[in-house]
Design an enzyme around this catalytic site. Structure first.
Site, short mmCIF file in Angstrom:
data_model
loop_
_atom_site.label_atom_id
_atom_site.label_comp_id
_atom_site.label_asym_id
_atom_site.label_seq_id
_atom_site.Cartn_x
_atom_site.Cartn_y
_atom_site.Cartn_z
N GLU A 116 -5.94 -7.60 6.30
CA GLU A 116 -5.85 -6.44 6.23
C GLU A 116 -5.23 -5.65 7.39
O GLU A 116 -5.89 -5.92 8.42
CB GLU A 116 -6.94 -5.38 5.63
CG GLU A 116 -7.48 -5.89 4.38
CD GLU A 116 -8.79 -5.13 3.83
OE1 GLU A 116 -9.02 -3.77 4.45
OE2 GLU A 116 -9.55 -5.48 3.29
N SER A 117 -4.17 -5.02 7.44
CA SER A 117 -3.52 -4.02 8.54
C SER A 117 -2.91 -4.90 9.76
O SER A 117 -3.44 -5.94 10.08
CB SER A 117 -5.09 -3.29 9.05
OG SER A 117 -5.66 -2.65 8.39
N GLU B 106 -14.73 -5.30 2.36
CA GLU B 106 -14.03 -5.29 3.75
C GLU B 106 -14.94 -5.27 4.98
O GLU B 106 -16.01 -4.62 4.83
CB GLU B 106 -12.95 -3.78 4.01
CG GLU B 106 -12.58 -3.73 5.22
CD GLU B 106 -11.73 -2.54 5.26
OE1 GLU B 106 -10.82 -2.31 4.41
OE2 GLU B 106 -11.81 -1.66 6.36
N LYS C 100 -7.94 2.51 -2.77
CA LYS C 100 -8.27 2.45 -1.28
C LYS C 100 -9.05 3.84 -1.16
O LYS C 100 -8.31 4.90 -1.00
CB LYS C 100 -7.19 2.21 -0.61
CG LYS C 100 -7.34 2.10 1.08
CD LYS C 100 -8.16 1.00 1.19
CE LYS C 100 -7.30 -0.33 1.54
NZ LYS C 100 -6.30 -0.26 2.75
N ASN D 224 -10.62 -6.51 8.01
CA ASN D 224 -9.51 -5.55 8.56
C ASN D 224 -9.12 -5.81 10.02
O ASN D 224 -10.37 -5.86 10.93
CB ASN D 224 -10.25 -4.04 8.51
CG ASN D 224 -9.29 -2.95 8.63
OD1 ASN D 224 -8.02 -3.13 9.13
ND2 ASN D 224 -9.50 -1.81 8.21
N LYS E 295 0.43 4.82 1.33
CA LYS E 295 -0.37 5.49 2.30
C LYS E 295 0.56 6.53 2.99
O LYS E 295 1.63 6.25 3.73
CB LYS E 295 -0.59 4.63 3.30
CG LYS E 295 -1.79 5.38 4.45
CD LYS E 295 -2.39 4.29 5.31
CE LYS E 295 -1.47 3.12 5.92
NZ LYS E 295 -2.26 2.30 6.75
N GLU F 268 0.79 -1.09 -0.16
CA GLU F 268 -0.02 0.16 0.06
C GLU F 268 0.60 1.24 -0.02
O GLU F 268 1.71 1.51 0.72
CB GLU F 268 -0.97 -0.16 1.21
CG GLU F 268 -1.86 1.06 1.30
CD GLU F 268 -2.92 1.12 2.38
OE1 GLU F 268 -2.86 1.15 3.28
OE2 GLU F 268 -4.03 0.30 1.70
O1 IGP Z 1 -0.78 0.13 7.63
P1 IGP Z 1 -1.25 -1.14 7.81
O2 IGP Z 1 -1.66 -1.35 9.34
O3 IGP Z 1 -0.45 -2.20 7.18
O4 IGP Z 1 -2.83 -1.50 7.05
C1 IGP Z 1 -2.82 -1.08 5.69
C2 IGP Z 1 -4.31 -1.12 5.05
O5 IGP Z 1 -4.88 -2.45 5.76
C3 IGP Z 1 -5.26 0.06 5.90
O6 IGP Z 1 -4.46 1.15 5.54
C4 IGP Z 1 -6.55 -0.02 5.78
C5 IGP Z 1 -7.33 -1.25 5.49
N1 IGP Z 1 -8.63 -0.74 5.25
C6 IGP Z 1 -8.73 0.63 5.20
C7 IGP Z 1 -9.97 1.46 4.68
C8 IGP Z 1 -9.65 2.91 4.90
C9 IGP Z 1 -8.35 3.12 4.99
C10 IGP Z 1 -7.26 2.47 5.38
C11 IGP Z 1 -7.54 1.30 5.25
#
Ligand code: IGP
Length: 262
Positions: free
Chosen positions: A215-216, A164, A115, A185, A55, A53
């Protein structure tokens, strides 16, 4: 009002303004509008499974990295062997833009996920016009009817959908939606609390025919190995790469390590 409500309220205003500046007809005349999309779902199943990603910042972490240009970051991700790219296009809270999506499209030949906090079909048309292969739909902010409408709109334009969810209730209202992938998520978008256990807990409730994406909060390869046991084939990683001075290099190291433990 929680942060998610704030983001959505601002998003609605942003969309109304953009509709007055850039009519739908202008989006539809984009050279990319007729482009044949790449399949993110297939790329996840056949490749490393990493969606890397771009970001710059987030509400939970404020500034992550604002010093790099998006072309270098996403080119580095592709070179590292990522299966796909995720590009944040929200400006106010994440420091992204639709221009980032366009630059990413011009820089890589792997699938790109827009995204974004999608609430209006106008944004689906934008995604196609600026080169996205897939869009994200967030169950936490959409009704089943809205998700159905937006997913069908994306599919009609040849794009795929990553839907998601964060909990069982959101997953249950998503099961009839025409999606290609279900993303869990691990971060609660309201409290910012992160737990990989969330992906493990929900995995058995996701129909086998859909590609599972976690995710995340993913920062080590052992987590990926564990999640693969729960049937996950896609792994969305942002901060772990973006917090470094060379996200592409960080992704390459991560993916090389992943191959060694596979
Ligand atoms: O930075 P991380 O913890 O690796 O997470 C990435 C991504 O999953 C996260 O930016 C994200 C997942 N779903 C979203 C919805 C909106 C904004 C951001 C997100």
């Amino acid at each position: 009002m929680n942060i998610l409500d704030k983001i959505i309220a601002d998003k609605a205003k942003e969309i109304e303004l953009k509709k007055s500046l850039i009519p739908v007809s202008q989006l539809e005349s984009s050279v990319l509008f007729e482009r044949k999309c790449l399949s993110l779902a297939e790329s996840l199943k056949n490749g490393s499974g990493i969606i890397a990603e771009h970001k710059r910042r987030s509400p939970s972490k404020s500034v992550i990295n604002q010093d790099l240009n998006v072309q270098d970051v996403v080119y580095g991700y592709e070179k590292a062997g990522a299966s796909g790219i995720s590009v944040l296009t929200d400006g106010k809270y994440f420091g992204g833009s639709l221009e980032d999506l366009l630059y990413a499209r011009a820089s890589v030949n792997i699938p790109i996920l827009r995204k974004e906090f999608m609430i209006d079909e106008y944004q689906v048309l934008e995604a196609k016009a600026y080169g996205a292969d897939a869009i994200l739909l967030i169950a936490a902010v959409l009704t089943e009817q809205q998700m159905t409408y937006l997913a069908n709109s994306a599919k009609s334009l040849g794009m795929e959908v990553l839907l998601e969810v964060h909990n069982e209730e959101e997953l249950k209202k998503s099961l009839e939606v025409n999606t290609d992938m279900i993303g869990v998520n691990n971060r609660n978008l309201k409290s910012f609390e992160v737990s990989i256990e969330n992906s493990k807990k929900l995995s058995s409730l996701i129909p086998d025919q859909l590609v599972k994406v976690s995710e995340s909060g993913i920062s080590n390869t052992n987590t990926i190995a564990e999640l693969k046991i729960f049937g996950y084939q896609g792994f969305l990683i942002g901060e772990n790469f973006m917090k470094t001075s060379n996200p592409g290099q960080a992704a390459e190291k991560f993916i090389t390590e992943l191959k060694s433990i596979a």
